[in-house]
Motif scaffolding. Structure first.
Motif, mmCIF file in Angstrom:
data_model
loop_
_atom_site.group_PDB
_atom_site.id
_atom_site.type_symbol
_atom_site.label_atom_id
_atom_site.label_comp_id
_atom_site.label_asym_id
_atom_site.label_seq_id
_atom_site.Cartn_x
_atom_site.Cartn_y
_atom_site.Cartn_z
ATOM 1 N N GLU A 108 24.625 29.390 48.960
ATOM 2 C CA GLU A 108 23.337 29.012 48.381
ATOM 3 C C GLU A 108 22.394 28.472 49.442
ATOM 4 O O GLU A 108 21.176 28.597 49.337
ATOM 5 N N ALA A 113 15.174 34.070 49.085
ATOM 6 C CA ALA A 113 14.593 34.416 47.800
ATOM 7 C C ALA A 113 14.492 35.926 47.630
ATOM 8 O O ALA A 113 14.424 36.426 46.515
ATOM 9 N N CYS A 140 11.398 42.939 49.392
ATOM 10 C CA CYS A 140 11.382 43.253 47.965
ATOM 11 C C CYS A 140 10.764 44.609 47.666
ATOM 12 O O CYS A 140 10.636 44.991 46.507
ATOM 13 N N GLU A 169 17.749 41.723 36.638
ATOM 14 C CA GLU A 169 17.630 40.316 37.053
ATOM 15 C C GLU A 169 16.678 40.139 38.229
ATOM 16 O O GLU A 169 15.711 39.363 38.134
ATOM 17 N N PRO A 170 16.870 40.833 39.361
ATOM 18 C CA PRO A 170 15.936 40.635 40.476
ATOM 19 C C PRO A 170 14.529 41.133 40.167
ATOM 20 O O PRO A 170 13.551 40.580 40.679
ATOM 21 N N GLY A 172 13.139 40.942 37.184
ATOM 22 C CA GLY A 172 12.571 39.921 36.322
ATOM 23 C C GLY A 172 12.197 38.652 37.053
ATOM 24 O O GLY A 172 11.220 37.977 36.708
ATOM 25 N N SER A 173 12.970 38.320 38.084
ATOM 26 C CA SER A 173 12.720 37.080 38.831
ATOM 27 C C SER A 173 11.673 37.240 39.921
ATOM 28 O O SER A 173 11.246 36.251 40.522
ATOM 29 N N GLY A 174 11.290 38.486 40.206
ATOM 30 C CA GLY A 174 10.300 38.726 41.243
ATOM 31 C C GLY A 174 10.885 38.891 42.629
ATOM 32 O O GLY A 174 10.147 39.093 43.600
ATOM 33 N N ARG A 175 12.225 38.820 42.736
ATOM 34 C CA ARG A 175 12.838 39.032 44.054
ATOM 35 C C ARG A 175 12.779 40.496 44.470
ATOM 36 O O ARG A 175 12.972 40.824 45.630
ATOM 37 N N HIS A 177 10.299 43.959 43.681
ATOM 38 C CA HIS A 177 9.168 44.569 42.990
ATOM 39 C C HIS A 177 8.681 45.753 43.818
ATOM 40 O O HIS A 177 9.136 45.978 44.935
#
Length: 209
Positions: A108, A113, A140, A169-170, A172-175, A177
């Motif tokens: 972590e 990001a 991204c 998931e990525p 949706g999270s913006g990681r 696009h």
């Protein structure tokens, strides 16, 4: 992108990559067969390049690696060696630890990001375990080519929707696009390669599952 740049990109983007003669299911020399068998024994996913289908890579790589023969195994961009070294590492246990460390998830504290190519691969392979992948781009903004038998009988839209769902998931999270998905069945991919004459020689496979 010239051949040397392509090789260096392959080395930087793929933690475990084997340059071999043939493909893992059908090696074209005994030494490549031995290296594949050793890697399969670890159960860890790896990338391979069939140098028989990529003559320019076959010619250029030995000049970069200073290793004259094939196969050549690289871990994190560092040349490990040929089949004899790979077999010896399997025997003493060092190959298992090396490949496991190479694909270990980031902690972590070090995870960024922006999604990595490795995470994209893992997410897609959860839904398409047989898939061969080729990922281009940085950060991204990626072009992702996915080749899977599971696309058989589906429209192009359905094929792409399936891959997008695996990356929900990525996305949706913006990681992730501005992603471009190209999906093919193996037959469609072979037809495309035959028409274009463009074989980048890079496929990724999941082993030992």
């Amino acid at each position: 992108m010239n051949i040397e740049q392509r090789i260096r990109q392959q080395l930087s983007e793929n933690p475990i990559i084997l340059y071999m003669k043939g493909v893992p299911d059908k090696p074209e020399c005994g030494f490549s067969a031995k290296a594949v068998a050793a890697l399969k024994a670890t159960g860890v996913p790896f990338t391979y390049v069939n140098v028989m289908g990529s003559p320019f890579i076959r010619e250029k790589l030995p000049k970069i690696s200073k290793w004259p023969t094939f196969p050549q195994l690289f871990i994190h961009g560092e040349l490990i060696g040929g089949s004899d070294i790979v077999e010896a590492m399997l025997a003493d246990g060092s190959l298992q630890s090396a490949v496991q460390a190479a694909v270990a998830p980031q902690s972590e504290s070090t995870a960024g990001a922006v999604i990595s190519h490795g995470e994209v691969e893992r997410l897609i392979k959860q839904d398409y375990p047989d898939a061969a992948l080729y990922i281009e781009g940085e950060g991204c903004d990626l072009l992702i080519t996915v080749i899977s038998e599971r696309f058989t009988g589906l429209s192009m839209v359905k094929q792409q929707q399936g891959v997008m769902a695996a990356l929900a998931e990525p996305l949706g999270s913006g990681r992730l696009h501005a992603v471009t998905i190209k999906a093919f069945t193996p037959e469609q991919w072979r037809e495309k390669q035959a028409v274009s004459g463009n074989n980048n020689g890079l496929l990724q496979i999941q082993m030992g599952q």
